[in-house]
Design a protein around this motif. Sequence first.
Motif, mmCIF file in Angstrom:
data_model
loop_
_atom_site.group_PDB
_atom_site.id
_atom_site.type_symbol
_atom_site.label_atom_id
_atom_site.label_comp_id
_atom_site.label_asym_id
_atom_site.label_seq_id
_atom_site.Cartn_x
_atom_site.Cartn_y
_atom_site.Cartn_z
ATOM 1 N N LEU A 20 3.180 -46.958 -35.787
ATOM 2 C CA LEU A 20 2.216 -46.862 -34.688
ATOM 3 C C LEU A 20 2.370 -45.543 -33.935
ATOM 4 O O LEU A 20 1.380 -44.928 -33.528
ATOM 5 C CB LEU A 20 2.372 -48.044 -33.734
ATOM 6 N N GLY A 21 3.614 -45.092 -33.744
ATOM 7 C CA GLY A 21 3.849 -43.807 -33.088
ATOM 8 C C GLY A 21 3.271 -42.652 -33.877
ATOM 9 O O GLY A 21 2.616 -41.753 -33.327
ATOM 10 N N ALA A 22 3.491 -42.662 -35.191
ATOM 11 C CA ALA A 22 2.945 -41.607 -36.049
ATOM 12 C C ALA A 22 1.420 -41.636 -36.025
ATOM 13 O O ALA A 22 0.761 -40.595 -35.883
ATOM 14 C CB ALA A 22 3.460 -41.785 -37.479
ATOM 15 N N LEU A 23 0.857 -42.824 -36.140
ATOM 16 C CA LEU A 23 -0.599 -42.951 -36.140
ATOM 17 C C LEU A 23 -1.205 -42.509 -34.812
ATOM 18 O O LEU A 23 -2.275 -41.885 -34.787
ATOM 19 C CB LEU A 23 -1.002 -44.395 -36.455
ATOM 20 N N ARG A 27 -3.830 -39.535 -34.730
ATOM 21 C CA ARG A 27 -5.174 -39.852 -34.223
ATOM 22 C C ARG A 27 -5.563 -38.869 -33.120
ATOM 23 O O ARG A 27 -6.698 -38.399 -33.066
ATOM 24 C CB ARG A 27 -5.208 -41.292 -33.709
ATOM 25 N N GLN A 28 -4.616 -38.540 -32.247
ATOM 26 C CA GLN A 28 -4.880 -37.536 -31.208
ATOM 27 C C GLN A 28 -5.159 -36.172 -31.837
ATOM 28 O O GLN A 28 -6.102 -35.486 -31.454
ATOM 29 C CB GLN A 28 -3.662 -37.386 -30.292
ATOM 30 N N ALA A 31 -8.502 -35.602 -33.596
ATOM 31 C CA ALA A 31 -9.652 -35.793 -32.711
ATOM 32 C C ALA A 31 -10.523 -36.982 -33.092
ATOM 33 O O ALA A 31 -11.733 -36.908 -33.088
ATOM 34 C CB ALA A 31 -10.486 -34.515 -32.645
ATOM 35 N N TYR A 32 -9.850 -38.074 -33.433
ATOM 36 C CA TYR A 32 -10.597 -39.312 -33.608
ATOM 37 C C TYR A 32 -11.029 -39.721 -32.203
ATOM 38 O O TYR A 32 -10.228 -40.207 -31.410
ATOM 39 C CB TYR A 32 -9.728 -40.399 -34.242
ATOM 40 N N THR A 33 -12.274 -39.457 -31.884
ATOM 41 C CA THR A 33 -12.731 -39.625 -30.501
ATOM 42 C C THR A 33 -12.906 -41.085 -30.107
ATOM 43 O O THR A 33 -12.847 -41.409 -28.933
ATOM 44 C CB THR A 33 -14.049 -38.863 -30.271
ATOM 45 N N ASP A 37 -6.495 -43.872 -27.998
ATOM 46 C CA ASP A 37 -5.232 -44.524 -27.651
ATOM 47 C C ASP A 37 -5.028 -45.863 -28.361
ATOM 48 O O ASP A 37 -4.172 -46.656 -27.962
ATOM 49 C CB ASP A 37 -5.136 -44.728 -26.139
ATOM 50 N N LEU A 38 -5.769 -46.102 -29.412
ATOM 51 C CA LEU A 38 -5.723 -47.376 -30.123
ATOM 52 C C LEU A 38 -4.298 -47.797 -30.470
ATOM 53 O O LEU A 38 -3.874 -48.914 -30.170
ATOM 54 C CB LEU A 38 -6.554 -47.296 -31.406
ATOM 55 N N PHE A 39 -3.529 -46.913 -31.085
ATOM 56 C CA PHE A 39 -2.199 -47.296 -31.560
ATOM 57 C C PHE A 39 -1.181 -47.359 -30.431
ATOM 58 O O PHE A 39 -0.253 -48.171 -30.477
ATOM 59 C CB PHE A 39 -1.757 -46.380 -32.699
#
Length: 109
Positions: A20-23, A27-28, A31-33, A37-39
């Motif tokens: 989850l930390g890596a994802l 994700r940040q 730029a998965y807009t 902060d999903l993970f």
Amino acid sequence: AKISTGRVNARDLVALAGHLGALHRLRQLCAYTENVDLFRNRMRELVPLEAPMGRTRLDMIAAFNEQYRSQSTAHLTCSDEARMTYETEAAAALTVTNRLYAPFAQRAN
């Protein structure tokens, strides 16, 4: 419902937290807009379920932070390699999630 580490493998909880930390970082970075902060939010939901505040819970937090920092160092931009790492981490997180869920699924049947 609280998670009892007697029912699930504490190593899997820590591994999931690391994924989850890596994802979260990838994700940040890429730029998965949508819900950036999903993970991090999933981690915030997961940690309080680990009761009580003990070694496993602390290890989960450390794994999340360590993998976040690791991805920050490994990927400075959203490259093809970063996207591939995202996919690999997502698949690994799903595998661990399925392993954690399996004992509960068996009880439901």
